[in-house]
Design an enzyme around this catalytic site. Structure first.
Site, PDB file in Angstrom:
ATOM      1  N   ILE A  60       0.830  -1.206   0.000  1.00 21.36           N
ATOM      2  CA  ILE A  60       0.000   0.000   0.000  1.00 21.36           C
ATOM      3  C   ILE A  60       0.864   1.256   0.000  1.00 21.36           C
ATOM      4  CG2 ILE A  60      -1.608   1.352   1.426  1.00 21.36           C
ATOM      5  CD1 ILE A  60      -2.852  -1.360   2.276  1.00 21.36           C
ATOM      6  N   VAL A  83      10.900   3.130  11.939  1.00 25.11           N
ATOM      7  CA  VAL A  83       9.933   3.905  12.720  1.00 25.11           C
ATOM      8  C   VAL A  83       9.921   3.523  14.191  1.00 25.11           C
ATOM      9  CG1 VAL A  83       8.451   4.374  10.728  1.00 25.11           C
ATOM     10  CG2 VAL A  83       7.994   2.365  12.178  1.00 25.11           C
ATOM     11  N   SER A 142      -7.106   0.051   9.727  1.00 24.46           N
ATOM     12  CA  SER A 142      -7.528  -1.270   9.253  1.00 24.46           C
ATOM     13  C   SER A 142      -8.967  -1.541   9.647  1.00 24.46           C
ATOM     14  CB  SER A 142      -6.631  -2.361   9.859  1.00 24.46           C
ATOM     15  OG  SER A 142      -7.126  -3.656   9.556  1.00 24.46           O
ATOM     16  N   TYR A 157      -2.906  -7.525  16.511  1.00 23.73           N
ATOM     17  CA  TYR A 157      -2.998  -6.598  15.376  1.00 23.73           C
ATOM     18  C   TYR A 157      -4.206  -5.671  15.526  1.00 23.73           C
ATOM     19  CZ  TYR A 157      -3.191  -4.976  10.526  1.00 23.73           C
ATOM     20  OH  TYR A 157      -3.227  -4.202   9.386  1.00 23.73           O
TER      21      TYR A 157
END
Length: 258
Positions: free
Chosen positions: A19, A55, A138, A151
Site C-alpha cells: 500500500i 519507525v 484497518s 494486530y
C-alpha cells in the site's frame, strides 16, 4: 475540486512495497514530490526519493524526516503507513511481540508525526489548506476478526490516535484522517497465505468474507489516501474512510444456492 497535487511535498512511511508504494506512486502521479521512508528504500522507482528509516527508532525517524524535508523543500503531506502484522488470540503472542507490534504500528506514527509537525505547521501557514496527515488503519479497528487480537489492538489504537490528533491540530490548519482497508492483496497477506496449510482455501475464505467477494487492491487504498491528503478533502478531518468491499457496514444474507 481539483485533485492536482502539483507543488506539494509528501512523505510516505513504509513506502517501498504494498500500500505504501502504491500510495507514493499515486501521489507522484498527481504531481506531488514524494519521499519514501522505509527500512529498505533502495529499490523505489523514480521520481520517488528513498530514505532509510526505522519507525521504531526515534533518532532514525528524526534524521530521515529532516533529510526528506531538506530534499523536498518542506513537507505538506505525511502518510503514516509503516506497520507490521501479527496472528493469534490473546494466548498466542508473547509480551515481546506485543511490545514490538505496538511500538511499530502505534508509536511509529507518533514518532514520524512528531518529527514532521514543524514542517507541517510551516506548510499550513504558508499555504493554508495543504497540510494533511493520513494514517493507515484497518478494518481490524472496527470489526472483530478471528486470530488478530494483537494486530486489532494496535489498529484500534491507531483509530483513536487519529481522532485525537485531528482534534489537537485542526486549529493549526493540519487535517488528520485515516483509511481502514479490508484485507488487501499485499506482500504481507501473500506471506500469510503462503504459510497456511491450504493457501488456496485460505485465499478463498478471505475473498468470501468481504461482501464484494475479492480482496481490496493496494491501488484502491492508495486512491483513498490521495483523496484524504489532497485539496478535494479540504473539509475532511477526524474521519476513518473504509476501503473494505463493504466488510464494515454490510450484512448480507447468504447467497442463494443455484
Amino acid at each position: 475540486m481539483s485533485t492536482d497535487l502539483s507543488g506539494l511535498r509528501a512523505v510516505v512511511t513504509g513506502g517501498a512495497s504494498g500500500i505504501g508504494l502504491a500510495t507514493a506512486r499515486a501521489l507522484a502521479a498527481q504531481g506531488a514530490a514524494v519521499a519514501v521512508l522505509d527500512l529498505e528504500p533502495a529499490g523505489v522507482p523514480e521520481p520517488l526519493l528513498g530514505f532509510v528509516a526505522d519507525v521504531s527508532d526515534d533518532p532514525s525517524v528524526r534524521a530521515a524526516v529532516e533529510a526528506a524535508a531538506t530534499r523536498l523543500g518542506g513537507i505538506d503531506i505525511l502518510v503514516n503507513n509503516a506497520g507490521i502484522g501479527a496472528a493469534g488470540t490473546v494466548e498466542d503472542n508473547p509480551d515481546e511481540q506485543w511490545h514490538r507490534v505496538l511500538d511499530v504500528n502505534v508509536l511509529g506514527i507518533v514518532r514520524t508525526t512528531r518529527a514532521a509537525l514543524p514542517h507541517l505547521r510551516r506548510a499550513a501557514t504558508a499555504r493554508p489548506g495543504t497540510a494533511a496527515v493520513v494514517n493507515t488503519c484497518s478494518i481490524a479497528a472496527t470489526a472483530g476478526l478471528p486470530q488478530r487480537a494483537l494486530y486489532s489492538a494496535s489498529k484500534g489504537a491507531v483509530l483513536s490516535l487519529t481522532l485525537a490528533m485531528a482534534a489537537d491540530h485542526v486549529r493549526e490548519g493540519i487535517r488528520v484522517n485515516c483509511v481502514n482497508p479490508g484485507t488487501a492483496d499485499t506482500p504481507w497477506v501473500t506471506r500469510l497465505l503462503d504459510a497456511a496449510d491450504d493457501p488456496e482455501a485460505e485465499r478463498a475464505a478471505l475473498n468470501a468474507r468481504q461482501p464484494m467477494g475479492r480482496l481490496v487492491t493496494a491501488d484502491e487504498v492508495a486512491a483513498a489516501i490521495v483523496y484524504l491528503a489532497g485539496p478535494a478533502a479540504a473539509s475532511v478531518t477526524g474521519t476513518a474512510l473504509a476501503v473494505d468491499g463493504g466488510m464494515q457496514g454490510l450484512r448480507l444474507r447468504p447467497a442463494a444456492r443455484p
